[in-house]
Design a protein around this motif. Structure first.
Motif, PDB file in Angstrom:
ATOM      1  N   ALA A  18      -1.141  -0.847  -7.896  1.00 56.37           N
ATOM      2  CA  ALA A  18      -1.061  -1.601  -9.140  1.00 56.37           C
ATOM      3  C   ALA A  18      -2.325  -2.440  -9.332  1.00 56.37           C
ATOM      4  N   GLY A  19      -2.720  -3.168  -8.300  1.00 59.51           N
ATOM      5  CA  GLY A  19      -3.880  -4.058  -8.383  1.00 59.51           C
ATOM      6  C   GLY A  19      -5.168  -3.282  -8.605  1.00 59.51           C
ATOM      7  N   ILE A  20      -5.323  -2.184  -7.873  1.00 67.56           N
ATOM      8  CA  ILE A  20      -6.563  -1.403  -7.998  1.00 67.56           C
ATOM      9  C   ILE A  20      -6.646  -0.740  -9.378  1.00 67.56           C
ATOM     10  N   LYS A  45      -2.051  -2.718   4.989  1.00 65.38           N
ATOM     11  CA  LYS A  45      -0.724  -3.340   5.095  1.00 65.38           C
ATOM     12  C   LYS A  45       0.347  -2.472   4.429  1.00 65.38           C
ATOM     13  N   ASN A  46      -0.052  -1.320   3.882  1.00 64.66           N
ATOM     14  CA  ASN A  46       0.905  -0.598   3.051  1.00 64.66           C
ATOM     15  C   ASN A  46       1.704   0.435   3.816  1.00 64.66           C
ATOM     16  N   VAL A  47       2.995   0.480   3.488  1.00 69.58           N
ATOM     17  CA  VAL A  47       3.924   1.426   4.111  1.00 69.58           C
ATOM     18  C   VAL A  47       4.394   2.351   2.999  1.00 69.58           C
ATOM     19  N   PHE A  48       4.561   3.629   3.344  1.00 76.51           N
ATOM     20  CA  PHE A  48       4.750   4.591   2.271  1.00 76.51           C
ATOM     21  C   PHE A  48       5.385   5.852   2.820  1.00 76.51           C
ATOM     22  N   THR A 126      -7.929 -12.006   3.035  1.00 72.71           N
ATOM     23  CA  THR A 126      -7.765 -13.321   2.399  1.00 72.71           C
ATOM     24  C   THR A 126      -6.391 -13.380   1.735  1.00 72.71           C
ATOM     25  N   VAL A 127      -5.631 -14.399   2.098  1.00 68.35           N
ATOM     26  CA  VAL A 127      -4.283 -14.530   1.534  1.00 68.35           C
ATOM     27  C   VAL A 127      -4.307 -15.548   0.409  1.00 68.35           C
ATOM     28  N   VAL A 128      -3.744 -15.177  -0.738  1.00 66.76           N
ATOM     29  CA  VAL A 128      -3.578 -16.167  -1.808  1.00 66.76           C
ATOM     30  C   VAL A 128      -2.317 -16.965  -1.484  1.00 66.76           C
ATOM     31  N   ARG A 129      -2.473 -18.256  -1.320  1.00 67.30           N
ATOM     32  CA  ARG A 129      -1.340 -19.116  -0.928  1.00 67.30           C
ATOM     33  C   ARG A 129      -0.593 -19.676  -2.126  1.00 67.30           C
ATOM     34  N   ALA A 275       7.967  -0.632   8.786  1.00 69.07           N
ATOM     35  CA  ALA A 275       9.131  -0.977   7.959  1.00 69.07           C
ATOM     36  C   ALA A 275       8.645  -1.756   6.739  1.00 69.07           C
ATOM     37  N   HIS A 276       9.354  -1.606   5.642  1.00 61.60           N
ATOM     38  CA  HIS A 276       8.937  -2.260   4.388  1.00 61.60           C
ATOM     39  C   HIS A 276      10.129  -2.327   3.454  1.00 61.60           C
ATOM     40  N   LEU A 277      10.088  -3.276   2.520  1.00 56.96           N
ATOM     41  CA  LEU A 277      11.150  -3.331   1.505  1.00 56.96           C
ATOM     42  C   LEU A 277      10.773  -2.483   0.297  1.00 56.96           C
ATOM     43  N   ILE A 278      11.788  -1.931  -0.358  1.00 54.12           N
ATOM     44  CA  ILE A 278      11.561  -1.192  -1.608  1.00 54.12           C
ATOM     45  C   ILE A 278      12.432  -1.854  -2.687  1.00 54.12           C
ATOM     46  N   ASP A 299       5.301  -3.260  -7.883  1.00 54.86           N
ATOM     47  CA  ASP A 299       6.497  -3.679  -7.137  1.00 54.86           C
ATOM     48  C   ASP A 299       6.826  -5.153  -7.358  1.00 54.86           C
ATOM     49  N   ALA A 300       5.803  -5.971  -7.576  1.00 56.00           N
ATOM     50  CA  ALA A 300       6.049  -7.403  -7.814  1.00 56.00           C
ATOM     51  C   ALA A 300       6.949  -7.578  -9.031  1.00 56.00           C
ATOM     52  N   ALA A 301       6.831  -6.622  -9.993  1.00 54.43           N
ATOM     53  CA  ALA A 301       7.678  -6.661 -11.191  1.00 54.43           C
ATOM     54  C   ALA A 301       8.917  -5.785 -11.008  1.00 54.43           C
ATOM     55  N   GLU A 310       9.891   7.278  -7.238  1.00 58.60           N
ATOM     56  CA  GLU A 310       8.632   6.981  -7.925  1.00 58.60           C
ATOM     57  C   GLU A 310       8.349   5.484  -7.852  1.00 58.60           C
ATOM     58  N   GLY A 311       7.190   5.145  -7.366  1.00 61.65           N
ATOM     59  CA  GLY A 311       6.793   3.730  -7.294  1.00 61.65           C
ATOM     60  C   GLY A 311       5.309   3.595  -7.583  1.00 61.65           C
ATOM     61  N   THR A 312       4.504   4.451  -6.921  1.00 64.19           N
ATOM     62  CA  THR A 312       3.050   4.336  -7.089  1.00 64.19           C
ATOM     63  C   THR A 312       2.638   4.608  -8.530  1.00 64.19           C
ATOM     64  N   LEU A 314       4.455   4.126 -11.304  1.00 64.02           N
ATOM     65  CA  LEU A 314       4.815   2.981 -12.139  1.00 64.02           C
ATOM     66  C   LEU A 314       3.853   1.811 -11.869  1.00 64.02           C
ATOM     67  N   ALA A 315       3.456   1.698 -10.590  1.00 60.69           N
ATOM     68  CA  ALA A 315       2.516   0.627 -10.220  1.00 60.69           C
ATOM     69  C   ALA A 315       1.174   0.853 -10.919  1.00 60.69           C
ATOM     70  N   MET A 316       0.649   2.086 -10.810  1.00 57.58           N
ATOM     71  CA  MET A 316      -0.675   2.345 -11.404  1.00 57.58           C
ATOM     72  C   MET A 316      -0.648   2.178 -12.921  1.00 57.58           C
TER      73      MET A 316
END
Ligand code: FAD
Length: 432
Positions: A18-20, A45-48, A126-129, A275-278, A299-301, A310-312, A314-316
């Motif tokens: 989504a971000g890219i 960090k991505n699980v798929f 870098t983590v956005v806090r 492991a990851h949440l969906i 996924d944030a939305a 399907e996730g990638t 919708l993200a893109m």
């Protein structure tokens, strides 16, 4: 790229699909974009599972089929219903390029390089806090080390999106609205994979798995073939795991031992476990999608179509539509909620929200009838084929009568009516 005040046009949190997609669309249009990623590199960090889908991916990366590190071109889609020892599988096979299996650690890294080439600036590790809010508008982000400012901040930080929660756009995730997914990548040589999955060269196969150790639970298993490994995993709704006191890894172990699955991975060595949440909440769990100075994508939305895995895509596409909205906002020089809400209209006019809306009642129906649809009828499908394929000297008509009678003795008439009504209601909401 950043001027003295650390101010840029757009900040994107998260370098997933989504971000890219959002970043590359904005950078190609000449905007200054900073993408902040907490991982060592994009994808680390991505699980798929998983498969990326050709058409939506081509919209963002017209060169991906020839240049991206894809694993295999999926030509086969199997739907396997596992019983305790038996199974029924439906296979759809066609030599085309609807989707490719990828390893996200490799694919996301390549995609991030493409965004860099287009002019996006990617800050890794870098983590956005926190988000910075001034006069009721999001104006920037705080990382561990410094603050960055922008006209718009895009939240592409994945399923947990702590940042959306911080600014009140999302509530705490309910355990019924997410699946916990575990997966293993099992190394096998290319020839063994090709022989076991009836493939040649770069052809790939997908197996969607129902029942087996997930019988009666809102959960699905999956297998994907990579070049020289096989991904196997499953996802089960978090509230069921908690209620049943089950550990997903134990379910995966049982799945791997099932007589239909075990021969496919026999002799392989585990390369990776994760492991990851969906997001599984569907249409009804989609949060408010924007506010003054901020937009949420991927996924944030909660934009995942779980029935179709399907996730990638919708993200893109959500990332791309968010970018197009932000470009309009720059033209108007207005980054208010009312202008940024054009994003929601764009999503509504695209397959993203149309598909999510189509299945808006699916999860409610599945939660209420899971013991029927994901246990009883699954068992019955295998029982039917056991009866149909048996050659036991019993007249066929007698077998059919016995099978039909068993349905009426197993389930009360009132339950059968409820099952039929649930299917009619679901089909009604999907088709009309
Ligand atoms: C096991 C499994 C199998 C799947 N299989 C498929 C499949 O076959 N096909 C398919 O299309 N989809 C599949 N999906 C879904 C798909 O992976 C997601 O829908 C997709 O990755 C969402 O993209 P995203 O960019 O929104 O989020 P993500 O890919 O999760 O990216 C979010 C990024 O944000 C970063 N981040 C998070 N918080 C911060 C912060 N505070 N600061 C900086 N960076 C941050 C993360 O490190 C991450 O890189 C699967 C998911 C799982 C878990």
């Amino acid at each position: 790229m950043l001027n003295r005040e650390n101010k840029t046009d757009v900040i994107i949190v998260g370098a997933g699909p989504a971000g890219i997609a959002c970043g590359i669309t904005l950078a190609r249009a000449g905007k200054e974009v900073v993408i902040i990623e907490r991982g060592l590199f994009a994808g680390s960090k991505n699980v798929f599972g998983g498969a990326i889908y050709t058409k939506p991916t081509l919209e963002i990366f017209p060169n991906f089929e020839t240049e991206a590190p894809v694993e295999r071109r999926n030509i086969e889609h199997n739907f396997a219903i596992l019983g305790e020892k038996d199974s029924t599988t439906i296979t759809y096979r066609k030599d085309d390029n609807t989707s490719y299996s990828v390893i996200r650690g490799k694919f996301d890294r390549w995609a991030a390089e493409e965004a860099r080439k287009a002019g996006a600036y990617i800050v890794e590790e870098t983590v956005v806090r926190e988000l910075i809010k001034e006069n009721d508008k999001i104006v920037g982000v705080k990382t561990e080390l410094e603050e960055f400012y922008a006209d718009v901040v895009i939240l592409a930080d994945g399923v947990n999106s702590l940042l959306a929660k911080q600014i009140g756009l999302r509530k705490d995730i309910q355990t019924k609205d997410v699946a916990l997914s575990v997966k293993e990548v099992i190394k096998l040589d290319k020839e063994t994979i090709n022989q076991r999955f009836r493939l040649k060269d770069d052809e790939g196969s997908i197996v969607e798995i129902f029942g087996g150790p997930m019988l009666g639970m809102l959960g699905l298993g999956f297998m994907y073939t990579n070049k020289d490994s096989v991904t196997i995993g499953l996802g089960v709704t978090l509230n069921e795991l908690v209620e049943e006191g089950l550990r997903p890894y134990d379910i995966l172990e049982k799945l791997k031992q099932h007589p239909t699955i075990a021969p496919l991975i026999e002799g392989g060595t585990i390369k990776e476990y994760s492991a990851h949440l969906i997001p599984e909440g569907g249409y009804k769990a989609i949060p408010q999608l924007c506010d003054n100075g901020v937009v949420i994508v991927g996924d944030a939305a909660m934009l995942v179509n779980n029935l179709h895995w399907e996730g990638t895509n919708l993200a893109m596409i959500s990332g791309k539509l968010a970018a197009e909205t932000v470009l309009e906002a720059f033209e108007k020089k207005d980054f208010s909620k009312s202008t940024l809400s054009i994003y929601e209209t764009k999503l509504k006019n695209s397959f993203v929200l149309k598909d999510m809306e189509t299945y808006k009642d699916l999860m409610d129906v599945m939660h209420s009838r899971k013991k029927a649809f994901l246990s009883y009828y699954m068992k019955k499908i295998n029982a039917f084929f056991e009866m149909f394929t048996s050659v036991d000297g019993v007249p066929k008509k007698e077998n059919y009568h016995k099978f039909i009678k068993s349905i009426f003795t197993d389930r009360k008439i009132s339950e059968l009516f409820k099952d039929a009504w649930a299917i009619i209601k679901l089909l009604w909401s999907i088709l009309l």
